[in-house]
Motif scaffolding. Structure first.
Motif, mmCIF file in Angstrom:
data_model
loop_
_atom_site.group_PDB
_atom_site.id
_atom_site.type_symbol
_atom_site.label_atom_id
_atom_site.label_comp_id
_atom_site.label_asym_id
_atom_site.label_seq_id
_atom_site.Cartn_x
_atom_site.Cartn_y
_atom_site.Cartn_z
ATOM 1 N N LEU A 21 0.814 -1.215 0.000
ATOM 2 C CA LEU A 21 0.000 0.000 0.000
ATOM 3 C C LEU A 21 0.848 1.266 0.000
ATOM 4 O O LEU A 21 0.392 2.330 -0.434
ATOM 5 C CB LEU A 21 -0.930 0.000 1.215
ATOM 6 C CG LEU A 21 -2.041 -1.060 1.213
ATOM 7 C CD1 LEU A 21 -2.779 -1.070 2.540
ATOM 8 C CD2 LEU A 21 -3.018 -0.817 0.070
ATOM 9 N N ARG A 22 2.090 1.133 0.467
ATOM 10 C CA ARG A 22 2.995 2.288 0.463
ATOM 11 C C ARG A 22 3.940 2.287 -0.729
ATOM 12 O O ARG A 22 4.812 3.155 -0.830
ATOM 13 C CB ARG A 22 3.820 2.291 1.750
ATOM 14 C CG ARG A 22 3.016 2.648 2.989
ATOM 15 C CD ARG A 22 3.846 2.513 4.253
ATOM 16 N NE ARG A 22 3.141 3.024 5.421
ATOM 17 C CZ ARG A 22 3.540 2.888 6.669
ATOM 18 N NH1 ARG A 22 4.678 2.248 6.928
ATOM 19 N NH2 ARG A 22 2.836 3.378 7.673
ATOM 20 N N SER A 23 3.746 1.345 -1.647
ATOM 21 C CA SER A 23 4.668 1.218 -2.773
ATOM 22 C C SER A 23 4.492 2.258 -3.883
ATOM 23 O O SER A 23 5.454 2.502 -4.625
ATOM 24 C CB SER A 23 4.556 -0.183 -3.385
ATOM 25 O OG SER A 23 3.250 -0.399 -3.905
ATOM 26 N N PRO A 24 3.305 2.873 -4.067
ATOM 27 C CA PRO A 24 3.198 3.881 -5.132
ATOM 28 C C PRO A 24 4.192 5.019 -4.954
ATOM 29 O O PRO A 24 4.429 5.489 -3.842
ATOM 30 C CB PRO A 24 1.748 4.387 -5.001
ATOM 31 C CG PRO A 24 1.015 3.249 -4.394
ATOM 32 C CD PRO A 24 1.981 2.624 -3.439
ATOM 33 N N GLU A 25 4.755 5.467 -6.060
ATOM 34 C CA GLU A 25 5.744 6.534 -6.003
ATOM 35 C C GLU A 25 5.066 7.877 -5.729
ATOM 36 O O GLU A 25 3.865 8.059 -5.968
ATOM 37 C CB GLU A 25 6.509 6.597 -7.325
ATOM 38 C CG GLU A 25 7.282 5.319 -7.631
ATOM 39 C CD GLU A 25 7.995 5.391 -8.973
ATOM 40 O OE1 GLU A 25 7.885 6.456 -9.633
ATOM 41 O OE2 GLU A 25 8.637 4.402 -9.363
ATOM 42 N N ILE A 26 5.872 8.815 -5.238
ATOM 43 C CA ILE A 26 5.360 10.147 -4.919
ATOM 44 C C ILE A 26 4.753 10.800 -6.162
ATOM 45 O O ILE A 26 3.734 11.497 -6.084
ATOM 46 C CB ILE A 26 6.491 11.036 -4.358
ATOM 47 C CG1 ILE A 26 7.011 10.440 -3.034
ATOM 48 C CG2 ILE A 26 5.999 12.459 -4.138
ATOM 49 C CD1 ILE A 26 5.991 10.408 -1.930
ATOM 50 N N MET A 27 5.354 10.546 -7.319
ATOM 51 C CA MET A 27 4.850 11.138 -8.550
ATOM 52 C C MET A 27 3.417 10.680 -8.848
ATOM 53 O O MET A 27 2.568 11.464 -9.265
ATOM 54 C CB MET A 27 5.769 10.764 -9.720
ATOM 55 C CG MET A 27 5.342 11.329 -11.068
ATOM 56 S SD MET A 27 6.505 10.911 -12.372
ATOM 57 C CE MET A 27 6.350 9.106 -12.371
ATOM 58 N N HIS A 28 3.148 9.389 -8.592
ATOM 59 C CA HIS A 28 1.796 8.873 -8.835
ATOM 60 C C HIS A 28 0.807 9.433 -7.823
ATOM 61 O O HIS A 28 -0.335 9.753 -8.173
ATOM 62 C CB HIS A 28 1.814 7.349 -8.758
ATOM 63 C CG HIS A 28 2.655 6.717 -9.821
ATOM 64 N ND1 HIS A 28 3.243 5.468 -9.676
ATOM 65 C CD2 HIS A 28 3.024 7.163 -11.053
ATOM 66 C CE1 HIS A 28 3.923 5.174 -10.764
ATOM 67 N NE2 HIS A 28 3.812 6.195 -11.614
ATOM 68 N N LEU A 29 1.235 9.576 -6.580
ATOM 69 C CA LEU A 29 0.364 10.165 -5.575
ATOM 70 C C LEU A 29 0.077 11.629 -5.883
ATOM 71 O O LEU A 29 -1.068 12.102 -5.726
ATOM 72 C CB LEU A 29 1.002 10.037 -4.186
ATOM 73 C CG LEU A 29 1.169 8.606 -3.656
ATOM 74 C CD1 LEU A 29 1.985 8.609 -2.368
ATOM 75 C CD2 LEU A 29 -0.194 7.975 -3.409
ATOM 76 N N ASP A 30 1.095 12.357 -6.364
ATOM 77 C CA ASP A 30 0.892 13.751 -6.758
ATOM 78 C C ASP A 30 -0.051 13.857 -7.947
ATOM 79 O O ASP A 30 -0.860 14.792 -8.040
ATOM 80 C CB ASP A 30 2.232 14.408 -7.104
ATOM 81 C CG ASP A 30 3.094 14.654 -5.876
ATOM 82 O OD1 ASP A 30 2.536 14.630 -4.760
ATOM 83 O OD2 ASP A 30 4.316 14.844 -6.033
ATOM 84 N N LEU A 31 0.034 12.889 -8.852
ATOM 85 C CA LEU A 31 -0.865 12.899 -10.008
ATOM 86 C C LEU A 31 -2.312 12.708 -9.564
ATOM 87 O O LEU A 31 -3.216 13.382 -10.066
ATOM 88 C CB LEU A 31 -0.463 11.791 -10.985
ATOM 89 C CG LEU A 31 -1.293 11.702 -12.285
ATOM 90 C CD1 LEU A 31 -1.157 12.979 -13.090
ATOM 91 C CD2 LEU A 31 -0.838 10.485 -13.101
ATOM 92 N N MET A 32 -2.553 11.789 -8.623
ATOM 93 C CA MET A 32 -3.902 11.602 -8.106
ATOM 94 C C MET A 32 -4.384 12.868 -7.399
ATOM 95 O O MET A 32 -5.574 13.235 -7.498
ATOM 96 C CB MET A 32 -3.925 10.417 -7.139
ATOM 97 C CG MET A 32 -3.607 9.076 -7.778
ATOM 98 S SD MET A 32 -4.823 8.575 -9.019
ATOM 99 C CE MET A 32 -6.261 8.266 -7.984
ATOM 100 N N HIS A 33 -3.474 13.536 -6.687
ATOM 101 C CA HIS A 33 -3.833 14.786 -6.032
ATOM 102 C C HIS A 33 -4.168 15.856 -7.067
ATOM 103 O O HIS A 33 -5.093 16.666 -6.877
ATOM 104 C CB HIS A 33 -2.684 15.252 -5.135
ATOM 105 C CG HIS A 33 -2.971 16.522 -4.398
ATOM 106 N ND1 HIS A 33 -3.878 16.586 -3.363
ATOM 107 C CD2 HIS A 33 -2.476 17.792 -4.561
ATOM 108 C CE1 HIS A 33 -3.934 17.831 -2.903
ATOM 109 N NE2 HIS A 33 -3.090 18.577 -3.611
ATOM 110 N N THR A 34 -3.434 15.844 -8.184
ATOM 111 C CA THR A 34 -3.713 16.803 -9.255
ATOM 112 C C THR A 34 -5.088 16.572 -9.857
ATOM 113 O O THR A 34 -5.797 17.533 -10.222
ATOM 114 C CB THR A 34 -2.642 16.680 -10.358
ATOM 115 O OG1 THR A 34 -1.355 16.915 -9.793
ATOM 116 C CG2 THR A 34 -2.899 17.667 -11.484
ATOM 117 N N TYR A 35 -5.486 15.314 -9.946
ATOM 118 C CA TYR A 35 -6.820 14.972 -10.460
ATOM 119 C C TYR A 35 -7.918 15.221 -9.434
ATOM 120 O O TYR A 35 -9.089 14.938 -9.704
ATOM 121 C CB TYR A 35 -6.865 13.497 -10.871
ATOM 122 C CG TYR A 35 -6.066 13.169 -12.106
ATOM 123 C CD1 TYR A 35 -5.784 14.140 -13.063
ATOM 124 C CD2 TYR A 35 -5.586 11.879 -12.314
ATOM 125 C CE1 TYR A 35 -5.058 13.846 -14.187
ATOM 126 C CE2 TYR A 35 -4.861 11.569 -13.444
ATOM 127 C CZ TYR A 35 -4.587 12.553 -14.380
ATOM 128 O OH TYR A 35 -3.866 12.251 -15.509
#
Length: 292
Positions: A180-194
C-alpha cells in the motif's frame, strides 16, 4: 526448453544431493543400534550386508528415503481415504483448519495493514506489538488458546484455526503495508492533481499496487497457517490430522510414520503455495499485467 532445463536441472541436482546425504546419515545414525543387535545375535556381517541392515530396520533412528517413500505410498494410495491411517484423510483434517485459519489471517492482516497505512497512531503503536507477537513461541501460545477457548465451550476446528490465524496474519499485514505504500510520490501527486479523494486514491492506486505484494505474502502465510494447524493438533489430543500422526508415531516410536507424515505435510504446503501462486498470476493477468 532452455528455461525448463534451467529450472529442472538445479532442483534435481539439489534433490539428488539431499537424498545421498540422507542415506549417508541414515547409515551413520542407525549403525550403533545395528551393531548392538549383531553382537547379541553373535553375527559378523560384511560391510555391504551391514549397510543393508541399517537401511532396513523396522524402527530406525533415521529412516532411509526408500522406507519413507514406501510408507507414504501405502498410506496414501493403498488405504481407504476414510481410514484413520490414511495420509489423505489426515491431511484433509489438517487442511480444513489450515484454510479457515488462512482466511481469517488474510482478512485480519489486510484490515491491520489498511489501518496502519491510513492512521499514523496505529503505525506508531500497533506495528511494534505485531512484530513483538511473533517472537512468542507458538508452542507456548497454542496450549493457552486451547485451554481458554475450551473453558468457554469452543473446541474442535475453531481453536486450531485461530492458531493458524496467529501465524498467518503477520506476513500478510507486513506485505500489504509495503504494498500500500509502494506507489511513487509522482503517482500520488498525479492523483492529487486529479483532485482524487483519499478513498479514490486508495482503490485506484494503492490497492492495485499492493496486489503483487499481497500474493507474495500469502504464499508465506498459507505455509505458516499449515504449521499452525499442525501445532494446534498437538496439545488437543487430536485423533486425526498430520499433527495426530506425528504424536502417535512418537508415542510408539514409529519413526517411519513420523517422516511419512512430515512428507505429507510438505506436499500439502507445496500444493497450497502453488495454488496461491496460480491465483496471483490469474489476478495479475485480469488486471492487465504482462508476464515477466
Amino acid at each position: 526448453m532452455d528455461s525448463f532445463r534451467s529450472k529442472i536441472i538445479p532442483v534435481t541436482t539439489i534433490l539428488a544431493g539431499v537424498v545421498v546425504l540422507w542415506y549417508v546419515f541414515a547409515v551413520i545414525l542407525n549403525a550403533p543400534f545395528q551393531r548392538d543387535l549383531d553382537q547379541r545375535a553373535n553375527e559378523t556381517p560384511g560391510t555391504v550386508e551391514f549397510i543393508g541392515k541399517t537401511l532396513s530396520q523396522p524402527k530406525p533412528t533415521l529412516p532411509a528415503p526408500h522406507q519413507v517413500a514406501v510408507n507414504f505410498f501405502q498410506n496414501t494410495f493403498l488405504r481407504p481415504v476414510t481410514s484413520n491411517r490414511s495420509l489423505v484423510y489426515n491431511a484433509w483434517v489438517t487442511l480444513s483448519s489450515t484454510l479457515l485459519g488462512f482466511a481469517f489471517g488474510t482478512a485480519l492482516g489486510i484490515v491491520i495493514a489498511v489501518g496502519i497505512v491510513h492512521v499514523t497512531t496505529l503505525d506508531r503503536s500497533l506495528m511494534p506489538w505485531i512484530i513483538a507477537s511473533q517472537t512468542i513461541p507458538i508452542l507456548a501460545v497454542a496450549p493457552m488458546i486451547i485451554v481458554v477457548l475450551a473453558a468457554v465451550g469452543i473446541t474442535g476446528l475453531i481453536p486450531k484455526a485461530l492458531i493458524s490465524t496467529y501465524l498467518s496474519f503477520f506476513p500478510v499485514a507486513v506485505g500489504m503495508v509495503k504494498g500500500l505504500r509502494s506507489p511513487e510520490i509522482m503517482h500520488l501527486d498525479l492523483m492529487h492533481t486529479y483532485n482524487a479523494s483519499r478513498w479514490q486514491t486508495f482503490w485506484k492506486l494503492r490497492v492495485p499496487a499492493s496486489v503483487p505484494f499481497l500474493f507474495t505474502s500469502m504464499k508465506v502465510a498459507v505455509a505458516a497457517s499449515l504449521v499452525g494447524a499442525i501445532v494446534g493438533e498437538l496439545p488437543t489430543g487430536a485423533v486425526a490430522g498430520i499433527g495426530a500422526k506425528l504424536l502417535s508415531g512418537a508415542y510408539y516410536s514409529q519413526t517411519i510414520d513420523i517422516w511419512s507424515a512430515l512428507v505429507a505435510g510438505s506436499v500439502v504446503a507445496a500444493l497450497l503455495v502453488m495454488v496461491v501462486g496460480i491465483a496471483g498470476r490469474l489476478v495479475d493477468r485480469a488486471m492487465g499485467g504482462r508476464p515477466a
